[in-house]
Scaffold this active site. Structure first.
Site, PDB file in Angstrom:
ATOM      1  N   THR A 268       0.845  -1.193   0.000  1.00  0.00           N
ATOM      2  CA  THR A 268       0.000   0.000   0.000  1.00  0.00           C
ATOM      3  C   THR A 268       0.879   1.242   0.000  1.00  0.00           C
ATOM      4  O   THR A 268       1.896   1.299   0.693  1.00  0.00           O
ATOM      5  CB  THR A 268      -0.930   0.023   1.230  1.00  0.00           C
ATOM      6  OG1 THR A 268      -1.836  -1.086   1.148  1.00  0.00           O
ATOM      7  CG2 THR A 268      -1.747   1.307   1.286  1.00  0.00           C
ATOM      8  N   PHE A 270       1.178   5.205   0.834  1.00  0.00           N
ATOM      9  CA  PHE A 270       0.620   6.223   1.718  1.00  0.00           C
ATOM     10  C   PHE A 270       1.198   7.586   1.336  1.00  0.00           C
ATOM     11  O   PHE A 270       2.342   7.676   0.876  1.00  0.00           O
ATOM     12  CB  PHE A 270       0.955   5.926   3.179  1.00  0.00           C
ATOM     13  CG  PHE A 270       0.405   4.621   3.688  1.00  0.00           C
ATOM     14  CD1 PHE A 270      -0.781   4.586   4.403  1.00  0.00           C
ATOM     15  CD2 PHE A 270       1.074   3.433   3.461  1.00  0.00           C
ATOM     16  CE1 PHE A 270      -1.300   3.392   4.877  1.00  0.00           C
ATOM     17  CE2 PHE A 270       0.562   2.221   3.933  1.00  0.00           C
ATOM     18  CZ  PHE A 270      -0.625   2.202   4.637  1.00  0.00           C
TER      19      PHE A 270
END
Length: 368
Positions: A268, A270
């Protein structure tokens, strides 16, 4: 004792003495660096009482230099992590950095915040992504950390919507986190009677195949975060949670199965949000949002200047506009800094072909 064993013992003792001396040297140098950081803070405050202490471009350059100079045996990433913590501790002497993130404690977003800012940062949990934006806008925290995209599930729409609603915040950095999901239970859980599994909706999706194979009849309950899932499991005997290492440790849960994500390279990205523009670091990325007029060829017209100026796009996402039916806004990432001449030229041309174009920020490409 034989001569051979005596020689080995002397060699080990000599190496241990050498390590002790190196430890003393390292300690002295770290302390000297910390004192320099304090002096930097004093100079900054003398020149400007509202001075900014954390400089994303400066820290990115330092970490890149560390990795360039490193000749092993520790890996570049491991060496950069060590320096990241030293820099975090030194920065805390100047001004502790308060960082808002999507809570509660134990989320992947908190893990990303600590990876980027180091263990001396002060993490501040919030209940929702838009609250992270509000905390930073209000000045309650210096920075915020929000998820923007997952390698298997795609874009995080709440983050993009929050950027559309935020007039002043800038992207100051990025961090990519490898995501490993575990099936967690508490000491009260009856493992042979698990009938409910809590997790964030994206985590449930990222583990869909594993759940179909191992718990096809268990109810899958989406909650606000993986950490919230871990918290709920503490009080129920028939439930389990899907979450990561930090949540497992924070809520004292036991792993029933590890790394159950369907994609082994699941990660992921960010974004770090703040209120200041970031100067060039030498290896940068820029993010923009463009609102398009409802006409044929609009997207082609938007992208053409970037192609002509040789700018490499790394992401393109569309979202429905809130200002009119059948109109869209496009979120675009590309390599380069807003101060680069060719980027300036491309943005100037693109802005003439859109209903509205906003630069969300230019920032260093993630080092760790």
């Amino acid at each position: 004792m034989t001569d051979s064993s005596s020689s080995t013992s002397d060699s080990l003792e000599s190496l241990r003495q050498r390590i002790d001396q190196l430890d003393s040297d390292i300690l002295a140098l770290i302390s000297e660096r910390a004192r320099c950081a304090q002096q930097v803070a004093s100079v900054k405050l003398t020149e400007d009482p509202s001075a900014v202490f954390y400089r994303p471009e400066r820290e990115a350059r330092v970490l890149r230099r560390v990795m360039e100079l490193n000749d092993g045996p520790l890996s570049n990433e491991e060496m950069a992590r060590l320096f990241r913590e030293i820099m975090s501790s030194c920065l805390a002497l100047e001004q502790p950095v308060r960082v808002a993130y999507l809570g509660p404690e134990g989320t992947f977003t908190e893990q990303a915040a600590l990876k980027h800012f180091g263990g001396s940062a002060v993490p501040v949990p919030t209940n929702a992504i838009d609250e992270v934006f509000r905390e930073v806008e209000a000045g309650a925290t210096h920075y915020g950390v929000v998820p923007v995209e997952n390698s298997s599930e795609g874009i995080v729409s709440h983050t993009l919507d929050s950027f559309m609603a935020s007039p002043s915040l800038k992207i100051n950095g990025e961090v990519v986190l490898r995501i490993h999901h575990h099936l967690l239970v508490s000491e009260r859980t009856r493992r042979d009677q698990i009938s409910r599994i809590y997790s964030h909706s994206q985590s449930l999706a990222q583990c869909r195949k594993w759940l179909d194979a191992h718990y096809p009849h268990a109810e899958r309950v989406a909650v606000s975060s993986n950490a919230e899932a871990a918290r709920l499991v503490k009080s129920e005997w028939h439930s389990a949670a899907i979450a990561g290492d930090m949540a497992a440790k924070r809520y004292e849960l036991e792993r029933v199965a590890e790394k159950i994500e369907d994609q082994p390279d699941n990660s992921t990205r960010f974004l770090i949000i703040g209120t200041h523009d970031v100067p060039p670091s030498g290896d940068d990325k820029t993010s923009i949002v463009a609102a398009m007029r409802n006409q044929p060829g609009a997207l082609h017209d938007l992208l053409e200047p970037f192609h002509r100026h040789g700018i490499d796009m790394t992401r393109l996402e569309s979202r429905p506009s809130h200002n009119g039916a059948w109109s869209y806004v496009f979120f675009i990432d590309f390599k380069g800094h807003g101060d680069d001449e060719r980027v300036k030229a491309a943005l100037a041309e693109a802005s003439e072909r859109t209903a509205d174009l906003k630069v969300l920020g230019s920032y260093p490409v993630g080092v760790l």
